[in-house]
Design a protein around this motif. Structure first.
Motif, PDB file in Angstrom:
ATOM      1  N   TRP A 130       3.949  -0.329   4.271  1.00 17.25           N
ATOM      2  CA  TRP A 130       2.732  -1.054   4.660  1.00 17.25           C
ATOM      3  C   TRP A 130       2.417  -2.139   3.638  1.00 17.25           C
ATOM      4  O   TRP A 130       2.131  -1.858   2.472  1.00 17.25           O
ATOM      5  N   TYR A 151       3.368  -3.565   9.103  1.00 17.01           N
ATOM      6  CA  TYR A 151       3.783  -2.172   8.932  1.00 17.01           C
ATOM      7  C   TYR A 151       5.185  -1.992   9.488  1.00 17.01           C
ATOM      8  O   TYR A 151       5.458  -2.332  10.654  1.00 17.01           O
ATOM      9  N   ILE A 169       0.847  -1.193   0.000  1.00 11.32           N
ATOM     10  CA  ILE A 169       0.000   0.000   0.000  1.00 11.32           C
ATOM     11  C   ILE A 169       0.884   1.246   0.000  1.00 11.32           C
ATOM     12  O   ILE A 169       0.628   2.206  -0.731  1.00 11.32           O
ATOM     13  N   THR A 170       1.910   1.218   0.826  1.00 12.74           N
ATOM     14  CA  THR A 170       2.990   2.204   0.831  1.00 12.74           C
ATOM     15  C   THR A 170       4.285   1.419   0.959  1.00 12.74           C
ATOM     16  O   THR A 170       4.256   0.213   1.224  1.00 12.74           O
ATOM     17  N   PRO A 171       5.448   2.056   0.783  1.00 15.66           N
ATOM     18  CA  PRO A 171       6.701   1.310   0.962  1.00 15.66           C
ATOM     19  C   PRO A 171       6.831   0.651   2.339  1.00 15.66           C
ATOM     20  O   PRO A 171       7.573  -0.323   2.491  1.00 15.66           O
TER      21      PRO A 171
END
Length: 390
Positions: free
Chosen positions: A304, A337, A300-302
């Motif tokens: 997460w 995360y 989802i993000t670098p």
């Protein structure tokens, strides 16, 4: 003046020698809290359980690895790696100091590496990374029933010689042979395996096989089957594993498909639950597992990550008194995360349902890491934890 020059030259020589060698201490700790919906008790009844857990995704470990440059692209290499429980501080792998890996060898930039010692087989090296059971994502909870294909590297092979090639334009391959160490019976508890991976752009293809003759036949040989080890999941006349897998990267997502097959002839016992004592099959039994897995992971993000997989295992359990076709369905999800490059928190859950296993030792569902099989054909497990690398 001459003394100063000689001292300076000596310091330079020592510094150069040290620069050609490297030794690294490393490790990983994975601790958390888990809930399981049903855990079979000693009385045979089932009960839910909340418990402190470790190694939910990957096994706790510490190790030392090193290399010495011998010149001309040749290096001497070694690795010593031990497993432990971060809940108790006790050693894993039957109390071995370096139970996860212990090997030494030579590597060459043109020809590859040759190593000798206690090592992983080619299924673990080449095929298992296509599965979420062995990708530092899902771990033991995502493994196929009883880790029958060793995707979650439940065991290692002693007395082994391994070759691993260099990368030939995306192609890597290798093989392993583990000696029985039995005088007069060269084939008793010996193993061999081979595998290959090809990577081109977003596509990665893998295939491998492994055979162990008389796995778990005593403490000597390739696969330690003693009651204090826990290495051998199955005690049988022969264990064969083979399979293929593919991963494809689509931007931030990676999807995968994996098929593996395990065939055990004359199986006498299976390691089930949290006890090292194997459960008897009753008589010489033919066991077959066909494992099918579809998985996806998405950033989802670098920092997460979310991931999920579905596995279906089509089994066969046949002996003089039973002819059953157990089938396992399992759904796995997780999210992690990263708080830093070396620390992350995670939440994961697994649900398993087994059918067609009546009259066999597989009647109760059993998710890896749940602490034991269920008293029914269903089991749910969820874990939350913290993972730190050093």
């Amino acid at each position: 003046m001459k003394r100063k020059l000689a001292l300076a030259a000596g310091v330079c020589i020592c510094t150069a020698a040290q620069a050609q060698s490297s030794v690294t201490l490393y490790g990983l700790i994975d601790n958390g809290i888990s809930y399981v919906s049903n855990q079979k008790t000693s009385s045979g009844a089932g009960h839910s359980n909340v418990f402190a857990s470790s190694a939910n995704i990957v096994g706790d470990r510490w190790g030392v690895t090193g290399a010495e440059d011998l010149g001309g692209g040749l290096k001497a290499i070694f690795k010593l790696e031990g497993g432990f429980s971060s809940q108790t501080g006790g050693l894993q792998q039957g109390g071995r100091l370096f139970g996860r890996q212990a090997w030494v060898g030579l590597s060459d930039t043109s020809y590859g590496a040759l190593t000798i010692g206690r090592q992983y087989d080619s299924v673990v090296d080449y095929l298992a990374p296509r599965s979420l059971a062995q990708s530092f994502v899902g771990g033991l909870g995502f493994s196929h029933p009883m880790d029958n294909d060793n995707f979650s590297d439940f065991f290692r092979l002693d007395n082994s010689v391994k070759y691993a090639s260099i990368d030939y334009r995306g192609l890597k391959f290798g093989g392993l042979y583990a000696f029985s160490n039995h005088a007069g019976d060269f084939n008793d508890n010996r193993a061999f395996s081979g595998g290959a991976t090809y990577n081109t752009g977003p596509l990665t293809l893998s295939a491998s096989f492994m055979q162990i003759d008389h796995p778990g036949d005593g403490a000597a040989g390739a696969l330690d089957g003693s009651s204090t080890s826990g290495d051998a999941t199955f005690h049988a006349g022969r264990q064969q594993v083979w399979g293929v897998g593919v991963n494809y990267a689509l931007g931030a997502a990676t999807v995968g498909l994996v098929w593996s097959a395990s065939h055990l002839t004359d199986a006498a016992a299976v390691n089930r639950g949290n006890s090292l004592a194997p459960v008897s099959t009753g008589s010489a039994t033919d066991l077959r597992f066909n494992n099918y897995e579809a998985n996806v992971r998405y950033l989802i993000t670098p920092a997460w990550l979310i991931a999920a997989s579905y596995t279906f295992t089509d089994g066969r359990y046949s002996n003089a008194s039973v002819n059953a076709k157990p089938r396992w369905n399992q759904v796995n999800v997780m999210t992690a995360y990263s708080l830093s490059k070396s620390t992350d928190v995670y939440l994961m859950a697994e649900y398993q349902r087994v059918s067609g296993a009546s009259g066999t030792i597989f009647g109760g569902a059993f998710i890896g890491g749940s602490g034991g099989p269920s008293s029914t054909n269903r089991q749910f497990l969820t874990s939350a934890g913290l993972r730190v690398r050093f």
